[in-house]
Design an enzyme around this catalytic site. Sequence first.
Site, PDB file in Angstrom:
ATOM      1  N   HIS A 157      35.186 -44.305 -46.773  1.00  0.00           N
ATOM      2  CA  HIS A 157      34.889 -45.603 -47.244  1.00  0.00           C
ATOM      3  C   HIS A 157      33.214 -45.880 -46.968  1.00  0.00           C
ATOM      4  CE1 HIS A 157      35.662 -46.902 -42.883  1.00  0.00           C
ATOM      5  NE2 HIS A 157      34.701 -47.450 -43.090  1.00  0.00           N
TER       6      HIS A 157
ATOM      7  N   ASP B 188      40.669 -41.209 -46.175  1.00  0.00           N
ATOM      8  CA  ASP B 188      39.562 -41.773 -45.825  1.00  0.00           C
ATOM      9  C   ASP B 188      38.635 -40.795 -44.945  1.00  0.00           C
ATOM     10  OD1 ASP B 188      37.567 -43.675 -45.511  1.00  0.00           O
ATOM     11  OD2 ASP B 188      38.636 -44.940 -44.126  1.00  0.00           O
TER      12      ASP B 188
ATOM     13  N   SER C 199      31.668 -46.673 -38.520  1.00  0.00           N
ATOM     14  CA  SER C 199      32.415 -45.777 -39.093  1.00  0.00           C
ATOM     15  C   SER C 199      32.050 -44.469 -39.465  1.00  0.00           C
ATOM     16  CB  SER C 199      33.044 -46.568 -40.379  1.00  0.00           C
ATOM     17  OG  SER C 199      34.025 -47.437 -40.419  1.00  0.00           O
TER      18      SER C 199
END
Length: 350
Positions: free
Chosen positions: A88, A119, A202
């Site tokens: 992402h 992911d 992230s």
Amino acid sequence: MWLGPAAVLAAAALLVTGCSSSDKGSGSSTAVGAATTAPAPSTNDQLEQNYQQVISQVLPSVVQITAGDSLGSGIVYDDKGDIVTNAHVVGSAQNFTVTLANSTKPLDATLVGSYPQSDLAVIRLSSPPGGLKPATFADSSKVAVGQITLAMGSPLGLSSSVTEGIVSAVGRTVSEPASSGSGGATIGNMVQTSAAINPGNSGGALVNLSSQVIGINTLTAVDPELGNSAAPGIGFAIPAVTVTGIADQLISSGKVTNSGRAALGVTVRPFFSTNFQPAGAAIVSVVSGGPAASAGLQAGDVITGINGTAITSPAVLTTALAAFSPGDKVTVAYQRDGQNQNADVTLGTL
């Protein structure tokens, strides 16, 4: 809460440690000229030194990634310029700029491969500089609740930031919210950490005190009672074993052929009861020779349970399967022509 490509996430947490009081004299005098001995380092001093050592060893392996208008973090995977991050973070982009921890000069990078189902993604520096420092990844089986962790990344664009926390739980199965019209990934065996999740972290590193990456910080839980805002102290990281398994395949072939995740070998759609309530996952098609087909399941059957867990929708089915591994044997409850039946299925690979 997974905030999507425009506000990417990672794990960071605050560990509260007690302050130890210093020893004080009882009031007696000390003879002039008497030798004095420096006090032994306190436990807090030693812990501080451990933190600083880990930071000096691992932070050079953590980078900042810019993908269009999105900002995230990544981890240097090898000395060839491969960097692992969250899918992402890269989104649909093919080209990126990367800033190393020891430099302010942006470097160009391109996409090697992305695997949104877990992911994870890998990008590669176009002209890798000398002195890249690949991170060391831990044995995920040795990650235990209570271990101290340091989270490294670029929260809110503040590159090379470090925060601390502990492992709160292991083996969590977590579903990310849908984004950009597609369903979010459901990931099993995640590491839960007492982490304050901030946009930009992230893809960063969750590290133990042995200077090993135990996971990639990915998302935080949300509290519906607070309007789906981030729930303090509940963050999640993809475990190192998943990261290395997916990254190695993306680097070698640009795709994933063995995800390590369990599958039934079916395509399903939502199924509703007569009062229009979610009531199962209806099988649309079955992979020939796959796990479900070998167990006798067929198109038109409605899956209602796995090992006693009620299945009310395709999303619930995906979450349930994420808790298993390929080769596991499960009992699938299903309906055929209105009749309840069971089938023993040996799960395959997604």
